[in-house]
Each structure stands twice: as C-alpha cells, then as structure tokens.
Write an enzyme that holds these catalytic residues in place. Structure first.
Site, mmCIF file in Angstrom:
data_model
loop_
_atom_site.group_PDB
_atom_site.id
_atom_site.type_symbol
_atom_site.label_atom_id
_atom_site.label_comp_id
_atom_site.label_asym_id
_atom_site.label_seq_id
_atom_site.Cartn_x
_atom_site.Cartn_y
_atom_site.Cartn_z
ATOM 1 N N SER A 22 33.627 131.469 18.907
ATOM 2 C CA SER A 22 33.757 131.547 20.352
ATOM 3 C C SER A 22 35.054 132.211 20.795
ATOM 4 O O SER A 22 35.303 133.372 20.516
ATOM 5 C CB SER A 22 33.623 130.130 20.940
ATOM 6 O OG SER A 22 33.574 130.170 22.338
ATOM 7 N N GLY A 39 38.687 119.559 20.261
ATOM 8 C CA GLY A 39 37.594 119.346 19.305
ATOM 9 C C GLY A 39 37.535 120.404 18.238
ATOM 10 O O GLY A 39 36.716 120.325 17.321
ATOM 11 N N THR A 40 38.403 121.425 18.327
ATOM 12 C CA THR A 40 38.289 122.567 17.427
ATOM 13 C C THR A 40 39.566 122.927 16.683
ATOM 14 O O THR A 40 39.525 123.732 15.759
ATOM 15 C CB THR A 40 37.842 123.818 18.214
ATOM 16 O OG1 THR A 40 38.796 124.091 19.258
ATOM 17 C CG2 THR A 40 36.471 123.598 18.834
#
Length: 541
Positions: free
Chosen positions: A66, A508-509
């Site tokens: 992303s 979260g990444t």
C-alpha cells in the site's frame, strides 16, 4: 490433497528467520520485502486451507504494501465475498507464519485441518495479484510454489489494484447466483464502473477537471485503463488529469506524493502545480484510499479527507432516499474511527441528523458495523472507505414503485450508485467517480464542499518505538489501558487545551505509534500533538 512430504520439501527453500515474530494485522503481513519469503509461502498454504474449508470457494491473495516505502511489501487474504479474512483465521495465519521449522509447519498445517474440520480431499481455488513493487514478482513465485505444494488450483491475475482483486474474488464466487456481482475480469470491472457512472449521471454533464495523483503506484495505469472506458470530456464526460503515475522508477512509489503523504503532511505533493480552486485527489500505492484537496484563492491548502467524503456521500444518499419516497424505509448511517475529525461527527449527528458509530481502526471493523445499516457509509479519515447496501436495501430499491417523475429519477440514481460503488472494500477509483457524481449533482466545486463544516485543526504524528505491542487500546482505540499510567498523562495534557482531544494507537503495520491530536487552533494542536508524542516516546523506550 496435499502431500506433507511435498510441503516440507518446499518449505525448506524458504526458512523462517529465527529472530523474527510475525503478526497478521489489519493489513495482513507487511514488512521489509526481504523478510517475506517464508511468510508468503505459508500464507499460500493457508489460502488453500481456507478455500477447502469453504467447499472450494475462491480465496484471493494480494501482494502489496500500500502506502509503505518501495522496499517494503506485504501479503493478505481476501475472503469469498471480497471481504477481509475472517478474524478468527488471522490467528491461524500468525501461527503458520511463526512455525519454527519445516516439521513444525507441517504439524501446524495438519493440526489446522483437524481443528477446523477441513476436508483435505476438497478442491482448493485461489487467485492472486500484486502491485508494482519490484519484489512482487519474486514473492509471487514463492506463492505459486506453496499453492502447488498444497495441490490448489490457482490463477495469476498479475498487476491489479487491491480493490480490483477484491471485486474479482466476489464476482467469481457469486457467478450464476442471485447475488451475481459482475464479470470476474479486469475489463468487467471497468465496464461496470463506466455503465453505472453513465446511469448515475442521467445525462448531466461534469464541469471542470479533476487532477489525480496516483502515488506512482498501480493506480496510475489502472486509472488510465478506466478512463478509456468513460465518455470523452468533449461529450460531457469526466475530465481526469493523471499525475504521479511513474511505475518504471520503483523508488518513486509513494515518494512525496500519494494519499498518505497529503493527509499526514497536510499539503499537496511538492510537484503539484494545481491552480487555485482546482479539484485535486491523491490515491495511495495500491489504490484503496483517496483524499481530495485544493488550494484556496489565497494559496491556503485545504484537505478534503475521508471524513469529508463520508459526509458528502451520506448527505447525498440520504437526500436521494427522501426524494425517491424511501426516506423512512432506508436507514442510512455513518461509521467512523477515532481519527475522524470531531467537527465531522458533529455535522453528521446535528446537521444531517444521521446516526454515527465509532469503531476500532481497520476496514474489517468499519465494514462490519456498516452492514448493520440499510445503507452504511464508512470511511477512515485517511480516505479508505466505501458504501455498503444491505440485501434489504437492494430489495427495496428493486421493488419500490415511484409515484412521480422526480421520485423515479432519484430511485434510478440510487440504483446506479449500488453498482458504481465497490461494496467489497474501499476503492479509490470507485470513490473518485462517486465524489465526482455528487459534486456534479450539487453543482459544487471543492470550496463549496469544504464550507459544509469547519474542521478542527488536527495533527497526526508518527512515533517510532521499540515494541508497539505494549500499547494496548480500548474504547474504539480512543484510550490506552497500557502501559500503565500513560493514559492519565495524555488526559492531563489534553485538559490544558480548548476543544482538545488526543489519543495514541499502535500502528498495525510498523513498529510505531500514531498520535492524533485536535484543538481549537493550529498552534495549540501542534503543541498538544508534540506533548502526547513525547509521552508515548518515553513510554515506548
């Protein structure tokens, strides 16, 4: 049925790094691409198991990172209806990824078959695609090895945006059913978007152009393909000017451009030369987020983020429902996260008089909450979101009999929107068309859109920490329950500012904590954000 000896032998080519622990999160697995070999192999095995558990339904695998830098990559699973992987299976992904050896992996794989009551003889069907990162080709080859070892049928869809893979996954699994979603091809995706855009506009014409920054990612070539399917601007069609679409020089991916850059830095890409009041939008690296922005006549940058898109869509759909004679029969609601600007929440509840639900960050949480409404509008402030129409809403729209030409027109527009919106997941290309339709109907430019309410000044700060897992959030991630005492310090800091609000949430990444702050003025917002960032930095070691 998979041969365990074959799985062990294949796994031996991709040993797990001994010093790494992996966690399947909101975005699946995401990290430096060099660390992903064993993870991708094991997620391939899990995709086959998931398909077998669901009687051979097709599972999607997307390889993307992303908005992360080019040297990163990631992998995530897509469930049959195009939704995120069922939450209970995230633990299985984490378990397989962390099996310490080939033998340990084989044992975990066999245990999953037993615990989940999977018919190992059942057919397994998996599709996959990737974004433009150079590491994607290598990781796809590893995924193929896993699918072969698991004796799964598979199809490589090559380069797609993440939402396109979600769309195709749903189309494959609904083909021939009453819930058929569309033609399960990339071309089918463009054709559906183009036809529904034309139906939604009902002969209206677009005015002006929209300049779209594609983050030098997969969204660039895919947006150009979409444009080929749309009416020409000379015929009243949408005039889309594509920028930042260099997918050859991989180091330019997400570099000083894209939705994350614009949202985080609160400014246009440095290379932007947009004229005052020109509509501009930025996608992220895999085209599942979009934010709008413009420069005012005095040169002031104005961001129109996911909150703005949500309020615009909710207002328009609510108005259409009332105009179609369905005002009391369609419950429209908005789903937000703690990152939503406080002014947007007040606008929805007080001005639009629509219900708002706040959930934890992550598409799976927002999507689930949105399904509780007849029409659920969900967007994260970062621009990731969509609109979900329930089965009941689809039935009402198909069976409703309008009582006047005005009702008929509104009903046809609503029906078109159900096809224009990619209901599987946030989709920057679909959302771009949705916003442009609404602005055309309202006769608005970006300034009129911006004037619907005044955002509280806000700031998002990224704080690197040694271990993000120690930061545990509760109350839809608006408060920290650990480390002990940190929330009390944040509360004390917030209490010193007018209209102050701030929270800290572990990413979260990546090994970082994101601090969000709002206050009455920009200088106070910056001061509050830095104070809370300092608290987090000290707690994080």
């Amino acid at each position: 049925m998979a041969d365990m000896d074959v799985i062990r032998a294949a796994s031996a080519k991709f040993p797990k790094p001994a010093d790494k622990r992996f966690q399947y999160g909101t975005a699946g697995f995401r990290m430096k691409a060099s660390l992903l070999d064993s993870v991708v192999f094991r997620i391939g095995l899990l995709a086959a198991l998931r398909s077998r558990k669901l009687n051979g339904q097709t599972i999607g695998v997307m390889i993307t990172a992303s908005h992360n830098p080019p040297e990163d990559n990631g992998v995530k699973l897509v469930d049959p209806m195009g939704e995120m992987l069922e939450e209970s299976w995230e633990a299985y992904a984490t378990m397989l990824a962390n099996a310490p050896s080939d033998e340990g992996l084989a044992d975990a794989y066999s245990r999953l078959i037993d615990e989940c009551h999977i018919n190992a003889e059942a057919k397994a069907s998996v599709i996959f695609s990737r974004d433009t990162r150079p590491s994607g080709t290598h990781l796809v080859s590893i995924l193929v090895e896993a699918l072969k070892a698991a004796n799964a049928d598979y199809v490589d869809y090559r380069l797609l945006t993440t939402p396109q893979l979600h769309y195709i996954t749903r189309c494959l699994n609904t083909k021939g059913s009453p819930y058929e979603y569309g033609d399960p091809t990339e071309g089918g995706y463009y054709a559906k978007m183009a036809a529904s855009l034309k139906a939604a506009m009902q002969g209206r014409q677009f005015t002006g152009s929209v300049t779209v920054d594609c983050a030098n990612g997969i969204g660039g070539p895919k947006l150009r393909e979409l444009i080929k399917n749309l009416s020409l601007p000379s015929d009243g069609g949408l005039d889309i000017k594509v920028t930042h679409d260099d997918v050859v020089e991989s180091e330019r991916l997400n570099h000083q451009c894209g939705a994350d850059f614009v949202k985080t830095n609160q400014r246009a890409p440095p290379s932007s030369h947009a004229s005052p009041l020109m509509r501009c939008a930025s996608l992220d690296g895999d085209a599942d987020r979009i934010v709008y922005y413009f420069c005012d006549t005095d040169g002031t940058f104005r961001l129109l983020d996911g909150d703005r898109i949500a309020t615009l869509a909710a207002s328009f759909i609510g108005d259409l429902a009332r105009s179609a004679g369905l005002g009391e029969k369609l419950k429209v609601g908005v789903v937000q996260t703690a990152y939503a600007n406080g002014a947007s929440t007040a606008y929805v509840t007080q001005d639009l008089r629509l219900p708002v639900v706040c959930t934890a960050t992550g598409v799976k949480h927002l999507h689930h909450a949105a399904t509780k409404f007849d029409v659920g509008v969900y967007f994260e402030a970062n621009g990731h979101g969509t609109v979900v129409f329930s089965d009941a809403a689809h039935k009402r729209l198909s069976k409703h009999e309008p009582q006047s030409p005005a009702q008929s027109s509104a009903l046809e527009t609503l029906r078109a929107l159900t096809a224009l919106v990619n209901q599987t997941v946030g989709d920057a290309l679909s959302d771009l068309l949705l916003v442009e339709v609404i602005l055309a109907y309202k006769g608005w430019g970006p300034k009129e859109w911006d004037l619907t309410y005044t955002d509280l000044p806000n700031r998002l700060v990224r704080v690197e920490v040694a271990d993000r897992s120690i930061f545990k959030a509760v109350d839809a991630e608006r408060r920290l329950e650990s480390p002990p005492g940190v929330q009390a310090q944040i509360d004390a800091a917030v209490g010193k500012f007018k209209n102050g609000r701030s929270f800290a949430r572990a990413s979260g990444t990546e090994d970082a904590v994101r601090v969000y702050a709002e206050a009455a003025t920009r200088s106070e917002t910056e001061d509050l954000a830095q104070k809370v960032a300092t608290i987090v930095r000290q707690a994080g070691g």
